[in-house]
Design an enzyme around this catalytic site. Structure first.
Site, short mmCIF file in Angstrom:
data_model
loop_
_atom_site.label_atom_id
_atom_site.label_comp_id
_atom_site.label_asym_id
_atom_site.label_seq_id
_atom_site.Cartn_x
_atom_site.Cartn_y
_atom_site.Cartn_z
N ASP A 1 -1.32 6.84 6.46
CA ASP A 1 -1.28 5.42 6.81
C ASP A 1 -2.18 5.19 8.03
O ASP A 1 -2.40 6.11 8.83
CB ASP A 1 0.15 5.00 7.11
CG ASP A 1 0.34 3.49 7.03
OD1 ASP A 1 -0.58 2.78 6.58
OD2 ASP A 1 1.43 3.02 7.41
N LYS B 1 0.83 -1.21 0.00
CA LYS B 1 0.00 0.00 0.00
C LYS B 1 0.87 1.27 0.00
O LYS B 1 0.63 2.20 -0.77
CB LYS B 1 -0.94 -0.01 1.22
CG LYS B 1 -1.93 -1.18 1.22
CD LYS B 1 -2.90 -1.12 2.38
CE LYS B 1 -2.24 -1.38 3.71
NZ LYS B 1 -1.70 -2.76 3.82
N THR B 2 1.88 1.29 0.86
CA THR B 2 2.77 2.45 0.92
C THR B 2 3.56 2.60 -0.38
O THR B 2 3.74 3.71 -0.89
CB THR B 2 3.74 2.32 2.11
OG1 THR B 2 2.99 2.20 3.32
CG2 THR B 2 4.65 3.53 2.21
N ARG C 1 6.71 -8.08 1.74
CA ARG C 1 7.55 -7.65 2.87
C ARG C 1 8.23 -8.85 3.53
O ARG C 1 9.41 -8.79 3.88
CB ARG C 1 6.70 -6.89 3.90
CG ARG C 1 7.51 -6.49 5.14
CD ARG C 1 6.71 -5.62 6.07
NE ARG C 1 6.47 -4.31 5.48
CZ ARG C 1 5.39 -3.58 5.70
NH1 ARG C 1 4.43 -4.04 6.47
NH2 ARG C 1 5.26 -2.40 5.13
N THR D 1 -5.57 -1.40 7.07
CA THR D 1 -5.70 -2.86 7.11
C THR D 1 -7.11 -3.25 7.55
O THR D 1 -7.45 -4.43 7.51
CB THR D 1 -4.68 -3.45 8.11
OG1 THR D 1 -4.87 -2.84 9.40
CG2 THR D 1 -3.26 -3.21 7.64
#
Length: 345
Positions: A121, A76-77, A229, A170
């Protein structure tokens, strides 16, 4: 420490936890793709975003507000940075918990230039007062401030440059309806296919200047929990192992030996995943068992189980969520080398 809804949740196993520490976020910056073309996976989102961005460029307008949601570690980032980069815009970064006072948000908004991107975020953790200020800013590009107190208080409206908010969360269900409705584009990031994870590992191995065999790359991908990640984290840990034990080259045997030491099994499960499944099967006869009871019996935080471990176990079909509680599936028994009950045969 991972924060969720004003609770501090310690990441039990940093190796396979999809959330990232501040140090790791800084390390990730060098591995992030810079353009939509370099971004691997999420083909539907990429196609929609490419059309959306191209149309905005042709109209010479800032893009609409974008909401990205999905499990931690899926990009997302990274997508927020790519969108800003594709638009040639500056990106300002903050988070829901960081915006504690109206003045914090007002200072950020009043300094935005035309076309800038504001990335928020954990946007589901904005407090209601901040949300109320954000509504007119997103819809009318205006900032309504109350000056003074009591009977002499008055509202002051400041016009803002046209900007774009990109929100990441999330937990979409925790966003209020009025806030969700102000995003013109909403996308859900799914878990990645193993071939996409392998592609990410090969590319990032090259950036880290480490040699990796094709079979070893596929082995890492199969244990990365379908999350970029975690794939990057496993790559760095196996790289360390290879440098100490195997002259720096990651082969299949080196990767396998590293995973044995790290206790990551062929499905990518770690000790905590297996402990959760064993608890359901052995302590509660396969379930159903309530989340509170499961958390107490495993000494894990409720939010950690629900947000970090359950999504992947559900994705693999090892766990079933029912109104009465969590159930271990037949596949969970087989993976742990246990005999499933007659009702599951």
């Amino acid at each position: 420490m991972i924060e969720r809804d004003n609770q501090h949740i310690p990441p039990t196993n940093l190796l396979t936890t999809p959330t990232a520490s501040e140090t790791e976020r800084e390390e990730e910056i060098s591995l992030r793709p810079k353009t939509l073309g370099d971004f691997v996976g999420q083909p539907v989102i990429k196609e929609h975003l490419s059309i959306f961005l191209e149309a905005a460029k042709k109209r010479e307008e800032p893009i609409e507000h974008v909401l990205l949601y999905g499990n931690p570690g899926l990009g997302k980032t990274t997508l927020a940075h790519i969108i800003a980069n594709e638009c040639g815009a500056q990106i300002k970064i903050t988070s829901g918990p960081a915006l504690e006072r109206v003045g914090d948000l007002a200072a950020i908004l009043s300094n935005l230039q035309k076309g800038d991107v504001l990335f928020i975020d954990e946007i589901h953790r904005l407090n209601k007062t901040i949300e109320e200020v954000l509504y007119p800013a997103m819809e009318d590009y205006a900032l309504d401030l109350i000056v003074g107190k009591g009977p002499t208080a008055r509202t002051l409206r400041l016009n803002l440059e046209r900007f774009t908010v990109i929100g990441a969360t999330t937990r979409l269900s925790l966003l209020s309806s009025p806030l969700r409705d102000r995003f013109g584009v909403t996308h859900h990031l799914d878990f990645y296919a193993d071939e996409d994870i392998a592609h990410i590992i090969r590319r990032n191995a090259s950036k880290l200047q480490v040699e990796i065999a094709k079979d070893a790359c596929e082995l890492l991908a199969s244990r990365a929990r379908k999350t970029p990640r975690i794939a990057n984290r496993l790559l760095r840990r196996v790289r360390d192992f290879a440098q100490v034990r195997a002259q720096g080259t990651i082969t299949t045997s080196v990767a396998q030996e590293a995973f044995d030491i790290l206790h990551v099994d062929p499905l990518g499960l770690d000790d905590v995943d297996r402990r959760l499944l064993h608890a359901i099967i052995e302590k509660f006869h396969g379930g159903p068992v309530g989340l509170n009871t499961l958390a107490a019996s495993t000494q894990e935080e409720i939010d950690t189980i629900e947000e970090v471990y359950e999504p992947f176990l559900l994705q693999l079909g090892l766990l079933e969520r029912t109104p009465r509680g969590r159930l271990a599936t037949r596949r969970a028994y087989e993976h742990l080398g246990l005999t499933p009950p007659a009702t599951l045969l």
